[in-house]
Design an enzyme around this catalytic site. Structure first.
Site, short mmCIF file in Angstrom:
data_model
loop_
_atom_site.label_atom_id
_atom_site.label_comp_id
_atom_site.label_asym_id
_atom_site.label_seq_id
_atom_site.Cartn_x
_atom_site.Cartn_y
_atom_site.Cartn_z
N LYS A 1 -3.17 -2.67 5.60
CA LYS A 1 -4.05 -3.57 4.84
C LYS A 1 -4.94 -4.33 5.81
O LYS A 1 -6.11 -4.53 5.56
CB LYS A 1 -3.22 -4.55 4.03
CG LYS A 1 -2.83 -4.00 2.68
CD LYS A 1 -3.89 -4.31 1.64
CE LYS A 1 -3.72 -3.39 0.46
NZ LYS A 1 -3.62 -3.91 -0.82
N CYS B 1 3.53 -8.31 14.38
CA CYS B 1 4.83 -7.62 14.48
C CYS B 1 5.98 -8.61 14.36
O CYS B 1 7.12 -8.19 14.22
CB CYS B 1 4.98 -6.90 15.81
SG CYS B 1 3.84 -5.58 16.12
N CYS C 1 -1.92 -6.14 21.14
CA CYS C 1 -0.77 -5.40 20.61
C CYS C 1 -1.22 -3.98 20.25
O CYS C 1 -2.25 -3.81 19.59
CB CYS C 1 -0.23 -6.11 19.36
SG CYS C 1 0.84 -5.08 18.35
N HIS D 1 3.98 1.56 2.36
CA HIS D 1 5.21 0.88 1.93
C HIS D 1 5.91 1.69 0.84
O HIS D 1 7.13 1.85 0.84
CB HIS D 1 4.89 -0.52 1.38
CG HIS D 1 4.17 -1.39 2.35
ND1 HIS D 1 2.94 -1.93 2.09
CD2 HIS D 1 4.49 -1.80 3.60
CE1 HIS D 1 2.52 -2.64 3.13
NE2 HIS D 1 3.46 -2.58 4.07
N HIS E 1 -1.23 -3.68 16.24
CA HIS E 1 -2.16 -4.46 15.44
C HIS E 1 -3.57 -4.58 16.05
O HIS E 1 -4.47 -5.12 15.40
CB HIS E 1 -1.58 -5.85 15.16
CG HIS E 1 -0.44 -5.79 14.20
ND1 HIS E 1 0.86 -5.64 14.61
CD2 HIS E 1 -0.41 -5.81 12.84
CE1 HIS E 1 1.65 -5.60 13.53
NE2 HIS E 1 0.90 -5.69 12.46
N LYS F 1 -2.25 4.23 11.88
CA LYS F 1 -1.33 3.82 10.82
C LYS F 1 -2.13 3.13 9.70
O LYS F 1 -2.90 2.21 9.98
CB LYS F 1 -0.32 2.85 11.41
CG LYS F 1 0.69 2.31 10.42
CD LYS F 1 1.72 1.46 11.15
CE LYS F 1 2.64 0.74 10.22
NZ LYS F 1 2.67 -0.70 10.38
N HIS G 1 0.87 -1.19 0.00
CA HIS G 1 0.00 0.00 0.00
C HIS G 1 0.90 1.24 0.00
O HIS G 1 2.13 1.11 0.01
CB HIS G 1 -1.00 -0.02 1.17
CG HIS G 1 -0.38 -0.10 2.54
ND1 HIS G 1 0.41 0.91 3.07
CD2 HIS G 1 -0.45 -1.05 3.51
CE1 HIS G 1 0.79 0.58 4.29
NE2 HIS G 1 0.30 -0.63 4.58
N CYS H 1 3.54 -11.24 19.31
CA CYS H 1 2.57 -10.71 18.34
C CYS H 1 3.02 -11.17 16.96
O CYS H 1 4.10 -10.79 16.50
CB CYS H 1 2.51 -9.18 18.38
SG CYS H 1 1.55 -8.52 16.99
N1 MSP Z 1 9.57 -7.08 7.40
C1 MSP Z 1 9.67 -6.04 8.35
C2 MSP Z 1 10.93 -5.23 8.14
C3 MSP Z 1 12.19 -6.03 8.19
S1 MSP Z 1 13.60 -5.05 7.86
C4 MSP Z 1 14.87 -6.00 8.23
C5 MSP Z 1 8.47 -5.12 8.22
N2 MSP Z 1 7.82 -5.18 7.08
S2 MSP Z 1 6.48 -4.35 6.73
O1 MSP Z 1 6.13 -4.77 5.40
O2 MSP Z 1 5.51 -4.54 7.75
O3 MSP Z 1 6.86 -2.84 6.75
C6 MSP Z 1 7.86 -2.35 5.94
C7 MSP Z 1 7.97 -0.87 6.05
O4 MSP Z 1 6.77 -0.21 5.64
C8 MSP Z 1 8.26 -0.37 7.47
O5 MSP Z 1 9.29 0.61 7.45
C9 MSP Z 1 6.97 0.26 7.88
O6 MSP Z 1 7.16 1.30 8.79
C10 MSP Z 1 6.48 0.80 6.56
N3 MSP Z 1 5.07 1.07 6.61
C11 MSP Z 1 4.03 0.17 6.73
N4 MSP Z 1 2.88 0.88 6.89
C12 MSP Z 1 3.16 2.21 6.87
C13 MSP Z 1 2.40 3.37 6.94
N5 MSP Z 1 1.09 3.35 7.10
N6 MSP Z 1 3.06 4.55 6.83
C14 MSP Z 1 4.41 4.62 6.62
N7 MSP Z 1 5.15 3.55 6.56
C15 MSP Z 1 4.54 2.34 6.71
O7 MSP Z 1 8.19 -4.37 9.14
#
Ligand code: MSP
Length: 522
Positions: A309, A131, A153, A22, A156, A306, A19, A128
C-alpha cells in the site's frame, strides 16, 4: 483428547486496509487448516491484528485520530470484512489490544525476567518504523529519488531512524546453540528449504541480544513492562506472543496443551527471522516447545517489487472477488504461484485461468454431468455395471489424486496438491469426450454402458468436491448439494477415507447453477 492441528497467520498491522498480499497469507493458512480439518484433525486457525507500535500510532495521528479509535475502525471496517470477502473459516481472531492478550504478555515477560533472561542495557542503532525492526548495516541499501545519498531500508526504501535509548534486553544470544540444534533435529522446522538455509546461516553468524522495550518518553502505545511502567513492550515481542495468548497461555492450560505447539505457522518471507529465530528462542526461554513448522511464503510482486500500500501498488481483494468470486481468488493464488516462491499477479492470467480451468475445465464438467443424469436418467444417479478399462482408469486416477494431494499438503506444497487434484478434472473431461455418452444415449443396447459412464463421471465429481472443498468451499458445496443433497455433510467427508463408490445409485440429483459463470469484459 488428541491434539488439534493448529495453524496461524501473522497478525496484520492495522495502519491501512488489506491488499491481496495480505489476503494471500490468509487464504493459504485457511486452505491448510480446512484440509487438515477434513483429515479429522480438529483443526484450528488463528488470525488477528497487530495494533501497537510506532507505525500504527503514527498512522493514526497522521489521520487525525487516536490509536484506539483508529484501530477499532480499521479492524471493524476492513480487517474483519476481509475474512468474509475471501471466505476464511478461522476459529479465533485476536487483537493485541485485547485484555486477554495484554495480561498474558505481561505474565510471559515477568516469567522471563524472573528467570534471568531479561536485563537492562543501552541501545544505539538504526530502526525502520515500516518494519518495526532494528536494522544492521547489511540490511540497508543506497536510497534513490528523494532519499538519494542516504541509506534506506531494503524493504521500505525509506531512511531508518537513529535510536539511542536505555532499554530492556532479551538474552537472544544465549539461544544460538539451542536454535541450531532445533534446526538440525527438526529439519523441516523452517520451510521451504531456501528459507531454512537463510535462517541457519543467519544464526550461525551469531546473535545479538534483542531490545524488547521502548521508553514511554518516546511514545506509549503498547503494553507496559510489568516491573517498570516507564517502558512499553517492543511491538514484535508483544505481537509474536499472540500465538499463545489467544489459546490460553497463562489462563487456560488445557486449551494451550490441546493446541500448542502450532503445526504450521504461515508467514511471509519478510518476517521469517522473527518467527524462525526470535520466536522459538522466546518460547524456549519460557520452557515452551517451539512450533513444529514455520513456513515462509513468497511475495506477490508488482513490477518486480513486493506489492504494498505504501508504494501504492496494493490491490484490494474485493476488486477481484467482486468480478470472479472468492473461490476463484483462492484457487488462482494457490494454484498459479508455487507456495514458497514469489509470483506476479495479472488480470489477464487470472481471467485466462478462470475461463480455461474453472469455467471450462471444472465447472463445465460438473454441469454437463448433472445435465446428462437429468436428461437420460430422470435425475437419478444410475447404477454402474461391470467397469471397463477406461472406468478403472478413472478410479485409479481419482484415488491417486487423493493420495498424492494429501502427501503434497503434508509438505505444505499447496500448488502441487491442487495440480494433483486437477489430474482428475482432466481425466474426467477426457473420459467424457472419449466415451461420448450422448452417442450411447441414442440406443437402448448401450443403455447399461451409458449408466456406467455417467455413474463414473458423477462419482469422480463427488471425489473432486471432497478434494477441492478446502480450496473452493462455495463451488464444492453447490456441487455436493446437487449430487448428494443433505444425505451427508461435505465438511464431514474425510480425505483419508475416500474410496470409490461412495455415491449411491438412485440418489436424485439437484439443480446446479453454473459454478463459474461467464465474466463479462470489464
Ligand atoms: N504485524 C506483522 C506480523 C506480526 S506476526 C506476529 C506484519 N504485518 S503486515 O501486515 O505487514 O504483514 C502481514 C503479512 O502479510 C506478512 O506475512 C507479509 O509477508 C504478508 N504480506 C504483505 N505484503 C505481501 C505481499 N505483497 N505478498 C505476499 N505477502 C505479503 O508483518
Amino acid at each position: 483428547m488428541p491434539k488439534s492441528f493448529y495453524v496461524t497467520t501473522p497478525i496484520f498491522y492495522v495502519n491501512d486496509a488489506p491488499h491481496i498480499g495480505h489476503a494471500y497469507t490468509e487464504v493459504a493458512a485457511d486452505v491448510i487448516t480446512r484440509w487438515h480439518r477434513q483429515r479429522g484433525e480438529g483443526a484450528f486457525l488463528l488470525t488477528g491484528t497487530d495494533e501497537h507500535g510506532e507505525k500504527v500510532l503514527r498512522t493514526a495521528i497522521g489521520n487525525n485520530s487516536d490509536p484506539k479509535s483508529w484501530t477499532d475502525r480499521l479492524v471493524n471496517d476492513s480487517w474483519l470484512p476481509l475474512l468474509e470477502t475471501i471466505d476464511i473459516a478461522n476459529q479465533d481472531f485476536i487483537r493485541t489490544t485485547e485484555e486477554r492478550h495484554k495480561v498474558a504478555v505481561q505474565k510471559f515477560l515477568q516469567q522471563l525476567y524472573d528467570a534471568g533472561y531479561i536485563y537492562q542495557g543501552s541501545f544505539q542503532g538504526n530502526y525502520c518504523v515500516g518494519c518495526e525492526e532494528y536494522k544492521n548495516e547489511s540490511d540497508l541499501i543506497d536510497g534513490s529519488g528523494e532519499f538519494a545519498g542516504q541509506r534506506v531500508c531494503a524493504i521500505h526504501s525509506k531512511p531508518v531512524e537513529q535510536l539511542n535509548e536505555t532499554n530492556y534486553f532479551f538474552k537472544l544470544s544465549e539461544f544460538q546453540k539451542p536454535l541450531l540444534d532445533l534446526y538440525e533435529k527438526n529439519p523441516t522446522f523452517v520451510q521451504p528449504e531456501s528459507a531454512r538455509n537463510e535462517v541457519v546461516s543467519f544464526v550461525r553468524s551469531g546473535l545479538s541480544d534483542l531490545s524488547i522495550s521502548r521508553s514511554k518518553e518516546r511514545f506509549d502505545w503498547g503494553i507496559d513492562i510489568p516491573w517498570d511502567t516507564s517502558h512499553i513492550t517492543y511491538v514484535w515481542f508483544d505481537a509474536l506472543l499472540n500465538y499463545i495468548t489467544a489459546i490460553g497461555f497463562g489462563a487456560d492450560q488445557q486449551k494451550l496443551e490441546n493446541l500448542w505447539p502450532a503445526d504450521v505457522q504461515v508467514v511471509g518471507k519478510d518476517i521469517l527471522r522473527f518467527h524462525a529465530v526470535i520466536w522459538p528462542a522466546m518460547l524456549m526461554a519460557a520452557g515452551l516447545e517451539p512450533p513444529k513448522q514455520v513456513f515462509g511464503h513468497g511475495w506477490l510482486l508488482v513490477g518486480g517489487e513486493k506489492m504494498s500500500k505504501s508504494k501504492l501498488t496494493g490491490i484490494a481483494p474485493n476488486e477481484i472477488t467482486d468480478v470472479f468470486g472468492s473461490d476463484a481468488f483462492r484457487y488462482y493464488f494457490m494454484k498459479a504461484i508455487g507456495f514458497g516462491s514469489d509470483g506476479s499477479f495479472s488480470w489477464e492470467d487470472l481471467s485466462a485461468r478462470y475461463t480455461a480451468e474453472l469455467a471450462n475445465g471444472f465447472g463445465n464438467l460438473a454441469s454437463r454431468t448433472i445435465a446428462m443424469v437429468t436428461r437420460y436418467f430422470d435425475g437419478e444417479i444410475p447404477a454402474p455395471s461391470q467397469p471397463s478399462d477406461a472406468d478403472n482408469q478413472v478410479q485409479s486416477v481419482a484415488l491417486a489424486a487423493a493420495k498424492d494431494a494429501d502427501a503434497a499438503m503434508q509438505r505444505v506444497a499447496i500448488h502441487e496438491a491442487i495440480a494433483k487434484i486437477w489430474t482428475l478434472v482432466d481425466e474426467l473431461n477426457n473420459y467424457i469426450t472419449v466415451q461420448e455418452p450422448w452417442v450411447l444415449a441414442k440406443s437402448d443396447e448401450t443403455r447399461e454402458r451409458l449408466a456406467t459412464v455417467l455413474y463414473t463421471a458423477a462419482e469422480g465429481l463427488r471425489i473432486l468436491a471432497v478434494l477441492l472443498a478446502s480450496v473452493m468451499p462455495q463451488a464444492t458445496e453447490k456441487l455436493w448439494q446437487a449430487l448428494v443433497g443433505n444425505a451427508a455433510e461435505l465438511a464431514d467427508q474425510k480425505i483419508t477415507e475416500l474410496s470409490w463408490g461412495g455415491l449411491e445409485s438412485g440418489t436424485k440429483v439437484g439443480e446446479l447453477e453454473a459454478l463459474f459463470p461467464r465474466v463479462e469484459e470489464k
